[in-house]
Design an enzyme around this catalytic site. Sequence first.
Site, PDB file in Angstrom:
ATOM      1  CB  CYS B 162      -0.948  -0.020   1.182  1.00 13.87           C
ATOM      2  SG  CYS B 162      -1.907  -1.539   1.201  1.00 13.87           S
ATOM      3  CG  HIS B 301      -2.623   4.299   5.569  1.00 16.26           C
ATOM      4  ND1 HIS B 301      -2.315   4.028   4.268  1.00 16.26           N
ATOM      5  CD2 HIS B 301      -3.057   3.122   6.104  1.00 16.26           C
ATOM      6  CE1 HIS B 301      -2.532   2.741   4.017  1.00 16.26           C
ATOM      7  NE2 HIS B 301      -2.986   2.178   5.113  1.00 16.26           N
ATOM      8  CD  GLU B 312      -2.902   7.758   9.454  1.00 15.68           C
ATOM      9  OE1 GLU B 312      -3.816   6.966   9.165  1.00 15.68           O
ATOM     10  OE2 GLU B 312      -2.390   8.536   8.617  1.00 15.68           O
ATOM     11  CE  LYS B 333      -5.990   4.098   1.989  1.00 11.41           C
ATOM     12  NZ  LYS B 333      -5.024   5.070   2.512  1.00 11.41           N
ATOM     13  CG  HIS B 338      -6.494   0.670   1.029  1.00  7.73           C
ATOM     14  ND1 HIS B 338      -5.548   1.291   0.230  1.00  7.73           N
ATOM     15  CD2 HIS B 338      -5.807   0.133   2.067  1.00  7.73           C
ATOM     16  CE1 HIS B 338      -4.348   1.105   0.757  1.00  7.73           C
ATOM     17  NE2 HIS B 338      -4.470   0.424   1.879  1.00  7.73           N
ATOM     18  CG  PHE B 398      -0.624  -5.606   4.870  1.00 10.53           C
ATOM     19  CD1 PHE B 398      -0.963  -4.991   6.063  1.00 10.53           C
ATOM     20  CD2 PHE B 398      -1.597  -6.320   4.192  1.00 10.53           C
ATOM     21  CE1 PHE B 398      -2.246  -5.083   6.584  1.00 10.53           C
ATOM     22  CE2 PHE B 398      -2.892  -6.415   4.701  1.00 10.53           C
ATOM     23  CZ  PHE B 398      -3.213  -5.800   5.899  1.00 10.53           C
TER      24      PHE B 398
END
Lengths: 81, 411
Positions: B162, B301, B312, B333, B338, B398
């Site tokens: 990502c 994010h 976050e 998002k 995403h 990830f």
Amino acid sequence: MNSFPTVAKLLAKSLDVPEDTIQPQTELEALGADSLTVIELIFDLEEEFGIEVGDERPKLVVVQDIADQIDTYLASKAASA
Amino acid sequence: MTMQRVVITGLGAISSLGVGADRNFEQALAGHSGIGLLQLAGERHRPDTPAAQIRGPLPELVKNSELPIFDRFSLLGWAAASEALAQSGLDATIAPERSGVFWGSGMGGAGTVESGYVDLFIDGKTRVRPMSVVAGMTNAAAAQIALRCGFKGSVNNYSSACVSSAQAIGEAYRHIRHGYADRVLAGGSEALLCYGVVTAWDALRVLAPFDAEHPERSCRPFSAGRGGLVLGEAGAAVMLESLESAQARGATILAELVAYGTSNDATHITKPDADGQERAMRQALEQCGLPASAIGYINAHGAGTPAGDLAETTSIKQAFGPLARDLMVSSTKSMHGHTLGAAGALEFVMTTQAVRHGAVPPTAFLDRPDPECDLDFVPLEARRGVPLQAAMSNSFAFGGSNVALIVSAFR
């Protein structure tokens, strides 16, 4: 067997050109068909006719050259049937 | 060595919010969501799965005869890249060896790979389409963009889940800054809304449940009771140039890219780590040459997972200290989902537009805040007329990679 009409039909579709612009002696290069287009076309022809073209790499200059190659396979398919 | 300043002269985007960077930003400001029920092309379906899909036909930018070499992620990539290039007004034939493409994609031509498997394992064929390799390879979009632009400098592909396209933009920034190139078309694209890939994501238990009554509300970052992320597809791009290159040709400069912070958690393959995120943000803050108080907005994010949004919130507090309270932080998002490898670029395009227009898109559907996520997440409504000196775009992946990019108004 003459596979030319099918070759012309599939090639016209892939290149987005009218079918009647494709004649047996039309050069592939002039149509904008590069080696990748030809590989795709042969794959589609194999599916269409239920044949499997071998690994030989004949020089394909005009559209009829492709039809000739396909016709050879169609002839041997007919003979073995 | 003199470091080059790096400016942005073009933007491009295509996502479930629409075609074009402006359209995407307007939709985001309006709080419109592109999320709906996932519709797959093949015979197999995943019922009750939300997704941020591009439903209309894509812009017709490649010839029919070229389609076999274009996976959907390359089509999305070229749509975004060609828009950014056009907006920049750059004559691509000038010094092409000083121009490059830095692209990001998590899974590249996943759809092409999947249809090959369908041919082999479902339909019992003994062969796959001839262009499977060149359409499916992860650098296919980067390569097609370079081919079409005629860019002959470095053409690099970043595949780091990502953060892929955030990393591509950051590395492109360094590339120009250190003088290796004058121009880089940077961004990313992702198109993996296909049966196998969605099933794999579902198995990881990170996907948000489908909101049957209001499908568009399925992704709710920073909300109480948020259920996870919603997969999306997109392409997004920025034309980056050295200030010298842009000024020499009299280009319109949209904004300046002033920092690229990057770190890795090295703690866990999926679990987000506030310390790792903080390191990326701090690095960017140290690099940007601005006081932390100059950052008025963070495009988070904010994927909408319970653990991720909390981490976050913590990492922003750690990086900004008491200033965190004054920051506007939003997750777009909530509207475009995403978009994985494209996410960093799409959100950077949004962040750049926020700085340009002094307008901050909201976190949509945030009507039930999570008390533990206690920053100003710009709930529901955009903030307009808010002059921004600079803004940050966060991307976390990830694998533990974290990227923070800072864009500033050009002065």
